[in-house]
Write an enzyme that holds these catalytic residues in place. Sequence first.
Site, PDB file in Angstrom:
ATOM      1  N   GLU A 278      33.092 -42.010  84.012  1.00 12.43           N
ATOM      2  CA  GLU A 278      31.813 -41.214  83.227  1.00 12.43           C
ATOM      3  C   GLU A 278      32.476 -40.234  82.371  1.00 12.43           C
ATOM      4  OE1 GLU A 278      28.555 -42.162  83.741  1.00 12.43           O
ATOM      5  OE2 GLU A 278      29.457 -43.988  84.691  1.00 12.43           O
ATOM      6  N   TRP A 281      33.182 -42.195  79.422  1.00  9.64           N
ATOM      7  CA  TRP A 281      32.054 -42.426  78.604  1.00  9.64           C
ATOM      8  C   TRP A 281      31.565 -41.554  77.773  1.00  9.64           C
ATOM      9  CZ3 TRP A 281      29.418 -46.835  77.192  1.00  9.64           C
ATOM     10  CH2 TRP A 281      29.497 -47.757  77.970  1.00  9.64           C
ATOM     11  N   TRP A 310       8.998 -52.503  65.695  1.00 15.75           N
ATOM     12  CA  TRP A 310       8.703 -51.675  66.751  1.00 15.75           C
ATOM     13  C   TRP A 310       7.112 -51.359  66.661  1.00 15.75           C
ATOM     14  CZ3 TRP A 310      12.335 -50.825  69.963  1.00 15.75           C
ATOM     15  CH2 TRP A 310      13.513 -50.870  69.782  1.00 15.75           C
ATOM     16  N   ASN A 345      20.655 -40.121  86.115  1.00 13.65           N
ATOM     17  CA  ASN A 345      21.229 -41.286  85.228  1.00 13.65           C
ATOM     18  C   ASN A 345      20.437 -42.531  85.328  1.00 13.65           C
ATOM     19  OD1 ASN A 345      23.083 -41.791  82.716  1.00 13.65           O
ATOM     20  ND2 ASN A 345      23.986 -42.837  84.228  1.00 13.65           N
ATOM     21  N   TRP A 363      13.219 -46.395  69.817  1.00 14.48           N
ATOM     22  CA  TRP A 363      13.913 -45.434  70.575  1.00 14.48           C
ATOM     23  C   TRP A 363      14.219 -44.308  70.184  1.00 14.48           C
ATOM     24  CZ3 TRP A 363      18.169 -43.424  68.403  1.00 14.48           C
ATOM     25  CH2 TRP A 363      18.680 -43.912  67.000  1.00 14.48           C
ATOM     26  N   TRP A 386      20.295 -43.881  74.728  1.00 15.28           N
ATOM     27  CA  TRP A 386      19.263 -44.458  74.105  1.00 15.28           C
ATOM     28  C   TRP A 386      19.558 -45.808  73.495  1.00 15.28           C
ATOM     29  CZ3 TRP A 386      14.046 -44.454  75.151  1.00 15.28           C
ATOM     30  CH2 TRP A 386      13.469 -43.221  75.986  1.00 15.28           C
TER      31      TRP A 386
END
Length: 481
Positions: A278, A281, A310, A345, A363, A386
């Site tokens: 993590e 990341w 969208w 998360n 988004w 996102w």
Amino acid sequence: MQLIWLRSDLRLHDNTALAAAAARGPTVAVYLVSPQQWLEHDDAPCKVDFWLRNLREMSQSLGALNIPLLIRSAPHWDQAPAELLKLCRHLKVEAVHANEEYGVHESRRDEAVAETLRAEGIEFHSYLDQLLFKPGTVLTKTGTYFQVFSQFRKVCYERLHRSMPALVKAPGKQAALDIASDAIPEAVKGFATPSESLRALWPAGEHEAQRRLDTFTDAQIDYYRSERDFPAKPGTSQLSAYLAAGVISPRQCLHAALQSNQGEFESGKVGAVTWINELLWREFYKHILVGYPRVSRHRAFRPETEALAWRDAPEELKAWQEARTGLPIIDAAMRQLLETGWMHNRLRMVVAMFLTKNLLIDWREGERFFMRHLIDGDLAANNGGWQWSSSTGTDSAPYFRIFNPLSQSEKFDAEGVFIKHWLPELAGLNKKEVHNPAAAGGLFGVSGYPAPIVNLSTSRERALTAFKNLPSRQPVGGSDE
């Protein structure tokens, strides 16, 4: 005189720029209050309050070392060069030291400051601090930035095997200067002070950050992999806000995780390995920010997804924002965000996929809303998350992978403990009904709780169609070996 310009590095220990400044001579610290810029960046009021509270702690820590902390106003970062130059002239500063920050506006600000100071003969030094590796040094064989996390991680592991980033010692006490520290503002105009209950969840200061890290690596890290996806369990480190403000460093986190795992980061305890993953990341998304600057300009990482149709659905967006979707796991997660400034998360992915896939809402609406409410709001991580969820980003979920909120709810909150905590109106339902009250309460569902705003299966089909209708899904450019 040396000047340390504090930004997202509000700590004494393992602070590269602070240690470098103090090593060169008498040092003064400065922090710029920039409300206009913060508003433009959608920084949350609870996050600004967290910065101020940490600055107060930092001022005391620096004061014990006779390093004064000055507060200056640069409402917009365009004003930073002039403000810092004025201070440097006044204090006869020889060099300014700052830890690198990433993002288009941050880079431009630092370049402008460096240029202005150097024109006056004042040195400007920047240091790698909030990352383990300097962006531009972890690249594919063809010299491009990685777009796939697993390949990026592999190179990081190789680098870590060769040399581990060392921790930097806190500076010692310096001779007292005839300069008084400034008072830290209680609040900043444009940013409301959060509730006492929210503030109590996030005590300020390095001591608290270190306590959380120690507690996590001593007791919880072994269970991290098995418990991190269950929002009702205390399975995560709760360090994200402290990392975002730089109250603790990724190096400190990495060293603590390795210590709990006999120095291993690829084998040994799966919990420690997963947590180090993590941290990487977090690193990956910061490198993406530098390598592909369009993501800090509200652009999709995958250009072809800019053509997505969208939906303009303001009422549905509002229902999502206000935790009124009629899907308990979504609403409980959104209430957690609104009341605590943080969201688990796993649930960040679930609510993001619901907004971008089931509601087919851009988004960017979700990214902005999160930034305006998150105490740990971080451009790189928030944007990365996102875009991953909406299948517009790097290494993202394939567009046909759409989390079903009901099955996610049943899997990760089987007993409904998390849902009932945040939605007490559903406390009377059994563990089967609580995930989908509409199916439980006959014709009218559960009194006081809204019916679902969307049909999950038809909305899923609508999303799949929208993605299938995109022009050919080309790779973004550059290859990953």
